[in-house]
Design a protein around this motif. Structure first.
Motif, short mmCIF file in Angstrom:
data_model
loop_
_atom_site.label_atom_id
_atom_site.label_comp_id
_atom_site.label_asym_id
_atom_site.label_seq_id
_atom_site.Cartn_x
_atom_site.Cartn_y
_atom_site.Cartn_z
N ASP A 232 -6.18 8.84 -6.41
CA ASP A 232 -7.37 8.47 -5.67
C ASP A 232 -7.51 6.95 -5.51
O ASP A 232 -8.56 6.45 -5.13
CB ASP A 232 -8.62 9.04 -6.34
CG ASP A 232 -8.86 8.51 -7.74
OD1 ASP A 232 -7.98 7.81 -8.29
OD2 ASP A 232 -9.93 8.79 -8.30
N VAL A 233 -6.44 6.21 -5.73
CA VAL A 233 -6.49 4.75 -5.61
C VAL A 233 -6.84 4.32 -4.20
O VAL A 233 -7.66 3.43 -4.00
CB VAL A 233 -5.14 4.11 -6.03
CG1 VAL A 233 -5.12 2.63 -5.71
CG2 VAL A 233 -4.87 4.34 -7.49
N ASN A 234 -6.20 4.93 -3.22
CA ASN A 234 -6.45 4.60 -1.82
C ASN A 234 -6.04 5.78 -0.94
O ASN A 234 -5.40 6.72 -1.42
CB ASN A 234 -5.72 3.31 -1.42
CG ASN A 234 -4.22 3.41 -1.53
OD1 ASN A 234 -3.63 4.40 -1.14
ND2 ASN A 234 -3.60 2.38 -2.07
N PRO A 235 -6.39 5.74 0.34
CA PRO A 235 -6.07 6.88 1.22
C PRO A 235 -4.58 7.18 1.33
O PRO A 235 -4.19 8.33 1.46
CB PRO A 235 -6.63 6.45 2.57
CG PRO A 235 -7.72 5.48 2.24
CD PRO A 235 -7.24 4.76 1.01
N THR B 220 0.83 -1.19 0.00
CA THR B 220 0.00 0.00 0.00
C THR B 220 0.87 1.25 0.00
O THR B 220 0.59 2.20 -0.72
CB THR B 220 -0.94 0.00 1.22
OG1 THR B 220 -1.72 -1.19 1.18
CG2 THR B 220 -1.85 1.19 1.21
N TYR C 52 -7.62 5.40 -12.51
CA TYR C 52 -7.66 6.30 -11.37
C TYR C 52 -7.19 7.68 -11.85
O TYR C 52 -6.68 7.84 -12.94
CB TYR C 52 -6.74 5.80 -10.25
CG TYR C 52 -7.06 4.40 -9.80
CD1 TYR C 52 -8.08 4.17 -8.89
CD2 TYR C 52 -6.36 3.31 -10.31
CE1 TYR C 52 -8.39 2.88 -8.48
CE2 TYR C 52 -6.66 2.02 -9.90
CZ TYR C 52 -7.68 1.81 -8.99
OH TYR C 52 -7.99 0.54 -8.59
N CYS D 61 2.30 1.76 -3.49
CA CYS D 61 1.29 2.27 -4.42
C CYS D 61 0.99 3.74 -4.13
O CYS D 61 0.86 4.54 -5.04
CB CYS D 61 0.00 1.46 -4.30
SG CYS D 61 0.12 -0.15 -5.03
N LEU D 62 0.87 4.05 -2.87
CA LEU D 62 0.59 5.42 -2.48
C LEU D 62 1.68 6.34 -2.96
O LEU D 62 1.40 7.42 -3.49
CB LEU D 62 0.46 5.52 -0.95
CG LEU D 62 0.34 6.91 -0.38
CD1 LEU D 62 -0.92 7.59 -0.90
CD2 LEU D 62 0.34 6.88 1.11
#
Length: 156
Positions: A116-119, A7, A101, A10-11
């Motif tokens: 905007d994939v994840n927080p 994560t 995204y 990715c972020l």
């Protein structure tokens, strides 16, 4: 820990792209060059891991990253969308092969890529290197009180 590292990587990548796209007019030439480099062609995984002394070099590769993550590709488009392709192996067979995204890139120093994939990616990843062949992003991270950079490198 494995999901946390994936994560984080990715972020970092998405944050880099988002921040780059949002550069101000005063940096439009620099931003234009960065967007050109970022959108040149498909990016694929190179390496990811922990940088304990924040020098941009990975001190310990992330052994938790599965092959299903390492074969993903990322195509950044000039319209501020990024298409992630799951590659030949999916971690979850129910996931779609591709997903789209949004991304942006700041004009800060260093630039920050967001998505905007994840927080985690919404917070942004700092760009360490962007060249014709390499994109390296990092996230200031801490785990059990120990601070380090999580570094992700992509290549063409």
């Amino acid at each position: 820990m494995q999901k946390l590292l994936w994560t984080a990587s990715c972020l970092l990548l998405l944050t880099l792209a988002i921040n780059w796209a949002s550069c101000s007019k005063s940096n439009s030439d620099s931003n234009s060059a960065n967007v050109t480099l970022l959108t040149k062609s498909v990016w694929k995984f190179d390496t990811a891991g922990i940088d304990m002394n924040n020098d941009g070099n990975i001190d310990q590769e992330d052994p938790s990253l599965e092959a299903c993550f390492k074969d993903n590709t990322y195509l950044f488009n000039k319209d501020s969308t990024v298409v992630m392709d799951e590659g030949a192996t999916k971690c979850n067979s129910a996931d779609p092969q591709t997903a789209t995204y949004s991304w942006s890139l700041t004009n800060s120093n260093p630039p920050v890529l967001k998505s905007d994939v994840n927080p985690i990616l919404a917070q942004g990843l700092k760009v360490r290197t962007l060249t014709d062949t390499k994109l390296t992003v990092y996230k200031d991270t801490s785990f059990q009180g120990i601070k380090f950079w999580y570094v992700l490198s992509l290549k063409h």
